[in-house]
Design a protein around this motif. Structure first.
Motif, mmCIF file in Angstrom:
data_model
loop_
_atom_site.group_PDB
_atom_site.id
_atom_site.type_symbol
_atom_site.label_atom_id
_atom_site.label_comp_id
_atom_site.label_asym_id
_atom_site.label_seq_id
_atom_site.Cartn_x
_atom_site.Cartn_y
_atom_site.Cartn_z
ATOM 1 N N ARG A 254 -7.358 1.204 -0.958
ATOM 2 C CA ARG A 254 -6.214 2.107 -1.013
ATOM 3 C C ARG A 254 -5.083 1.415 -1.766
ATOM 4 N N VAL A 255 -4.464 2.140 -2.679
ATOM 5 C CA VAL A 255 -3.370 1.590 -3.481
ATOM 6 C C VAL A 255 -2.121 2.418 -3.242
ATOM 7 N N VAL A 256 -1.005 1.737 -3.021
ATOM 8 C CA VAL A 256 0.281 2.432 -2.907
ATOM 9 C C VAL A 256 1.246 1.850 -3.931
ATOM 10 N N ALA A 257 2.194 2.670 -4.334
ATOM 11 C CA ALA A 257 3.184 2.261 -5.335
ATOM 12 C C ALA A 257 4.423 1.689 -4.657
ATOM 13 N N HIS A 258 5.218 0.998 -5.437
ATOM 14 C CA HIS A 258 6.521 0.512 -4.987
ATOM 15 C C HIS A 258 7.337 1.695 -4.485
ATOM 16 N N ASP A 259 8.103 1.491 -3.436
ATOM 17 C CA ASP A 259 8.850 2.587 -2.832
ATOM 18 C C ASP A 259 9.860 3.211 -3.794
ATOM 19 N N ASN A 260 10.224 2.511 -4.845
ATOM 20 C CA ASN A 260 11.163 3.073 -5.815
ATOM 21 C C ASN A 260 10.524 4.145 -6.697
ATOM 22 N N VAL A 261 9.201 4.244 -6.679
ATOM 23 C CA VAL A 261 8.528 5.303 -7.438
ATOM 24 C C VAL A 261 8.565 6.564 -6.570
ATOM 25 N N ALA A 262 9.551 7.415 -6.821
ATOM 26 C CA ALA A 262 9.824 8.553 -5.941
ATOM 27 C C ALA A 262 8.620 9.479 -5.797
ATOM 28 N N ASP A 263 7.908 9.743 -6.893
ATOM 29 C CA ASP A 263 6.790 10.681 -6.853
ATOM 30 C C ASP A 263 5.612 10.175 -6.023
#
Length: 319
Positions: A254-263
């Motif tokens: 599972r991959v998640v983005a930095h929280d600053n990536v709003a989308d």
């Protein structure tokens, strides 16, 4: 000064402005980079041509710096941001490659801005040029693609034959045939995804911590080698018929983005090996946009020979 500038530009692009697929260009106007972390999924551009440019740019930097992190970006762009730009039949193309669609976007046979189809042909036809590289001291195995190559190194002619079903399978076999026994180095890239890093930088991270135990054998005997700048480096006397075997286990991640990536807040991407998977309407009862993947959902890899000439699909129970 130029090298410092190149490094700063690369870090800005890679650490802050690249999609998880390796696609670049998040703003339709001028098909340009956006601000840091501006990576919209629906309106994002990620043009096939731009991904080709990202691939060859990272190749030049890999040659310049002998650093596997650039090849990691080549691999991510190749398998995810680039190949999506052409149909399995090879005659329909995507111009832009958004990560989200309402089912109203499909590949076209031709377009009045005909840059992407020729660049697809261009890269596929020249792919063999990117698998290996060399310097005076040795050979670099950059991409894991079944292939044969002949290398001239220090007056010696060396043939390599690589057998693999990568990216569906992490087993790689390389047989070396030097014209004469010789001492040189073979550098084998260890992909960043095996070392807990989807991409260089902190833009994306794995949600789950999984130990990926990479193994290396030479002529059937386990070997330990140091990892230097993303490569396992083996210096030894090589003889005709020496065989290198690598195994990269491929758990579903599972991959998640930095929280600053709003989308991407509250969203997860699924990967296996170097591949980023997409959830397609046709495979999920036309309900892709409201799928809920629980953190403890069990996801498994399933070989599907009946689908797309043979792939490995991800299956699991989601809400």
């Amino acid at each position: 000064d130029y090298l410092e500038a190149i490094d700063d530009i690369w870090k800005d692009a890679t650490y802050l402005k690249t999609y998880v697929t390796g696609g670049i260009g998040s703003i339709r106007f001028h098909e340009q980079y956006g601000a840091p972390y501006e990576l919209p999924n629906l309106s994002g551009w990620a043009e096939t041509c731009a991904t080709f440019g990202n691939f060859v740019w990272n190749h030049r930097l890999a040659l310049l710096n002998r650093d596997g992190r650039y090849v990691d970006m080549m691999e991510r762009a190749l398998y995810n941001g680039f190949l999506v730009g052409v149909s399995l039949t090879g005659d329909r193309f995507f111009y832009q490659n958004p990560l989200k669609s309402f089912g109203n976007y499909e590949r076209f046979a031709w377009i009045n801005v005909p840059c992407c189809p020729p660049n697809v042909v261009r890269l596929l036809a020249s792919l063999g040029d990117y698998i290996y590289s060399q310097d005076p001291g040795g050979i670099y195995v950059n991409l894991f693609i079944a292939s044969r190559a002949d290398v001239s190194l220090g007056g010696n002619e060396i043939s390599l034959e690589q057998e693999t079903n990568y990216p569906w399978d992490g087993r790689v076999r390389i047989e070396l045939t030097p014209a004469r026994s010789d001492r040189f180095s073979v550098h084998l890239r260890v992909p960043g995804w095996t070392r807990g890093q989807p991409m260089p930088g902190e833009l994306y991270r794995y949600l789950d911590e999984v130990d990926v135990d990479v193994t290396l054998e030479i002529n059937g005997e386990p070997v330990e080698a140091p990892v230097e700048q993303g490569y396992l480096s083996i210096e030894r006397q090589w003889d005709k018929g020496d065989v290198i075997e690598l195994d990269f286990p491929m758990p579903v991640r599972r991959v998640v983005a930095h929280d600053n990536v709003a989308d991407d807040r509250g969203r997860v991407a699924l990967e296996r090996g170097p591949l980023v998977y997409s959830a397609e309407w046709v495979d999920n009862n036309q309900e892709v946009l409201n799928l809920l993947v629980l953190d403890d959902a069990e996801l498994t890899a399933e070989p599907r020979q009946d689908l797309l000439n043979g792939i490995v699909a991800i299956t699991g129970k989601v809400s």
